[in-house]
Enzyme design. Sequence first.
Site, PDB file in Angstrom:
ATOM      1  CD  GLU A  93      -0.856   0.837   3.596  1.00 33.37           C
ATOM      2  OE1 GLU A  93      -1.160   2.006   3.300  1.00 33.37           O
ATOM      3  OE2 GLU A  93      -1.039   0.334   4.719  1.00 33.37           O
ATOM      4  CG  ASP A  98     -13.654   6.475  13.021  1.00 32.04           C
ATOM      5  OD1 ASP A  98     -13.548   5.829  11.959  1.00 32.04           O
ATOM      6  OD2 ASP A  98     -12.916   7.443  13.312  1.00 32.04           O
ATOM      7  CG  ASP A 137      -8.374  -0.585   6.195  1.00 35.41           C
ATOM      8  OD1 ASP A 137      -8.629   0.009   5.127  1.00 35.41           O
ATOM      9  OD2 ASP A 137      -7.355  -0.338   6.896  1.00 35.41           O
ATOM     10  CE  LYS A 176      -3.750   1.605  12.412  1.00 38.76           C
ATOM     11  NZ  LYS A 176      -4.449   2.552  11.553  1.00 38.76           N
TER      12      LYS A 176
END
Length: 305
Positions: A26, A139, A143, A160
């Site tokens: 990416e 939120d 992905d 993360k």
Amino acid sequence: MSPDLFRIQPEVSKALRAGRPVVALESTVITHGLPYPQNVETALAMKAAVRSSGAIPATIALIQGEICVGLSDDQVDYLGKRPRAAVRKCSRRDLPIAIGLKQDGSTTVAATMILAHMLGIKVFATGGIGGVHRGHPFDVSADLIELGRTPVTVVCSGAKSILDLPLTCEVLETQGVPVLGYQTDELPAFFSRTSGLSVTQRVESAQTIANIMQAHQALSLVNGLLVTVPVPESSAMAQEVAEAAILQATAEADEQGIHGASATPWLLSRMVELTDGRSMVANRALLANNGRVAGEIAAALAQAN
Ligand code: PSU
Ligand code: MN
């Protein structure tokens, strides 16, 4: 597929035609994930790591609206130097806009999966996937939804830990996405190797992952697979240290009203400041390592097919 949308580097198109291993990479990590020049150095290290495993790297980004597959070192440098505001961070919703407006754009995990799948690239390496944001259960990164509907294997170091990892795992389960732990029982937490959360299945080798991918393909399942690889031990942060910085960074982001697409880039830069650069050491090490593992998976899969 309209071929004039794409500009595919000859090495990549040749490898795809011959059934040789290719790994997609990416570009949001280049434009919005790391600062210059570390972003460019890391992107080049990732390409080299894919090659070290016998696969061809295909970094994907939009340059003036054209989908470039297999960025040259010069193109990586061009994107890495551009100010963040000049490059559109493209997830699924943004791809047609950036192409229609002939913009420069970097691709997130979701957008890279879409494009990789269109081209027949089955393995994709990145750092961390997006997820559900802490304190903001609506939120949810695109992905996660993409992983539910596009059959590409994404090699990463978990999500993360600036995200809500338990909620992220719940959404992945709902979307039917298996989370494979590469030589680990626990979901890695990006900067650190552990999270206290279990993966769906531990796997020891690239060959085993290739076997699972083949079964997935034989069943014609449309979702993606997630392979999670812990950051190499020597560059890992202790879970408590990473956690303390994350709590501070996320609290500050809330105070300052930072949300939406700019949340992840902002939190990552703040983490670098708060950890004296240690989060960046971990980030760079895991990206190159994931490129290496993804290359091995793509190579095992090419041998089996
Ligand atoms: N993790 C990083 N750096 C990044 C990203 C994730 O360490 O740059 C990017 C990836 O491209 C991922 C995206 O797909 O952030 C998720 O953004 P959002 O939460 O807005 O969907
Ligand atoms: Mn988001």
